[in-house]
Design a protein around this motif. Structure first.
Motif, short mmCIF file in Angstrom:
data_model
loop_
_atom_site.label_atom_id
_atom_site.label_comp_id
_atom_site.label_asym_id
_atom_site.label_seq_id
_atom_site.Cartn_x
_atom_site.Cartn_y
_atom_site.Cartn_z
N SER A 16 -94.09 -62.48 -18.77
CA SER A 16 -93.79 -63.90 -18.91
C SER A 16 -94.20 -64.73 -17.70
O SER A 16 -94.20 -65.95 -17.77
CB SER A 16 -92.30 -64.09 -19.18
OG SER A 16 -91.54 -63.57 -18.10
N ASN A 17 -94.55 -64.08 -16.60
CA ASN A 17 -95.02 -64.82 -15.43
C ASN A 17 -96.54 -64.98 -15.42
O ASN A 17 -97.10 -65.44 -14.42
CB ASN A 17 -94.59 -64.12 -14.14
CG ASN A 17 -93.10 -64.20 -13.92
OD1 ASN A 17 -92.45 -65.13 -14.38
ND2 ASN A 17 -92.55 -63.24 -13.22
N ASP A 18 -97.17 -64.57 -16.47
CA ASP A 18 -98.63 -64.63 -16.54
C ASP A 18 -99.10 -65.72 -17.48
O ASP A 18 -98.50 -65.96 -18.52
CB ASP A 18 -99.20 -63.29 -16.99
CG ASP A 18 -98.98 -62.20 -15.95
OD1 ASP A 18 -98.52 -61.11 -16.33
OD2 ASP A 18 -99.26 -62.45 -14.77
N ASN A 22 -98.84 -69.31 -21.97
CA ASN A 22 -98.00 -68.32 -21.32
C ASN A 22 -98.06 -67.03 -22.12
O ASN A 22 -97.97 -67.05 -23.35
CB ASN A 22 -96.56 -68.82 -21.24
CG ASN A 22 -95.64 -67.79 -20.60
OD1 ASN A 22 -95.15 -66.88 -21.27
ND2 ASN A 22 -95.41 -67.92 -19.31
N SER A 31 -100.80 -65.46 -12.18
CA SER A 31 -99.37 -65.17 -12.22
C SER A 31 -98.66 -66.28 -11.46
O SER A 31 -99.13 -66.72 -10.42
CB SER A 31 -99.06 -63.82 -11.58
OG SER A 31 -99.67 -62.77 -12.29
N GLY A 32 -97.53 -66.71 -12.00
CA GLY A 32 -96.79 -67.77 -11.33
C GLY A 32 -95.59 -68.20 -12.13
O GLY A 32 -95.26 -67.60 -13.16
N TRP A 33 -94.96 -69.26 -11.65
CA TRP A 33 -93.74 -69.74 -12.30
C TRP A 33 -93.97 -70.93 -13.22
O TRP A 33 -93.05 -71.37 -13.90
CB TRP A 33 -92.72 -70.13 -11.23
CG TRP A 33 -92.30 -68.96 -10.39
CD1 TRP A 33 -92.68 -68.69 -9.12
CD2 TRP A 33 -91.46 -67.87 -10.79
NE1 TRP A 33 -92.12 -67.50 -8.69
CE2 TRP A 33 -91.36 -66.99 -9.68
CE3 TRP A 33 -90.77 -67.57 -11.96
CZ2 TRP A 33 -90.60 -65.82 -9.72
CZ3 TRP A 33 -90.01 -66.40 -12.00
CH2 TRP A 33 -89.93 -65.55 -10.89
N PHE A 34 -95.20 -71.46 -13.22
CA PHE A 34 -95.45 -72.64 -14.03
C PHE A 34 -96.88 -72.65 -14.52
O PHE A 34 -97.76 -72.02 -13.94
CB PHE A 34 -95.17 -73.91 -13.21
CG PHE A 34 -95.94 -73.96 -11.91
CD1 PHE A 34 -95.40 -73.43 -10.74
CD2 PHE A 34 -97.20 -74.53 -11.84
CE1 PHE A 34 -96.09 -73.46 -9.55
CE2 PHE A 34 -97.91 -74.57 -10.65
CZ PHE A 34 -97.35 -74.03 -9.51
#
Length: 124
Positions: free
Chosen positions: A30-32, A52, A100-103
């Motif tokens: 889910s962070n990708d 996402n 990869s990240g939070w947004f």
């Protein structure tokens, strides 16, 4: 992470194409985020769409909203870009990219992984 894009070609205005991007190298979560970008001759690379990997949350550039649809098949580790009602100005090399990240973001510099491009040509 390796990305392999395919599906480009020559199509008449108003036609459709579906691009595919197969991702490999690790398990995605889910962070990708996977995105599609394009670069027309003489122009800078620009954002097209992103998704996402887990939630299927999406984002589109205004120029393609309502005509392009990004989707993913986790079982095949593949992201698709369905392009309908194509216009000559959609002509470009299309690239898939991953981060990869939070947004979700449209910023090209935030995507460290890139596949090779696939040429899309729309004739008028």
């Amino acid at each position: 992470v390796q990305l392999q894009a395919s599906g480009g070609g020559l199509v008449q205005a108003g036609g459709s194409l579906r691009l595919s991007c197969v991702a490999s190298g690790r398990t995605f979560n889910s962070n990708d985020f996977l995105g599609w970008f394009r670069q027309a001759p003489g122009k800078e690379r620009e954002f097209v769409a992103a998704i996402n990997w887990s939630t299927s949350s999406t984002s589109y550039a205004g120029s393609v909203k309502g005509r392009f649809t990004i989707s993913r098949d986790n079982g095949k580790n593949t992201v698709y870009l369905q392009m309908d009602n194509l216009k000559p100005e959609d002509t470009a090399i299309y690239y898939c990219a991953a981060r990869s990240g939070w947004f979700m973001t449209e910023e090209i510099s935030r995507y460290p992984y890139w596949g090779q491009g696939t040429q899309v040509t729309v004739s008028s």
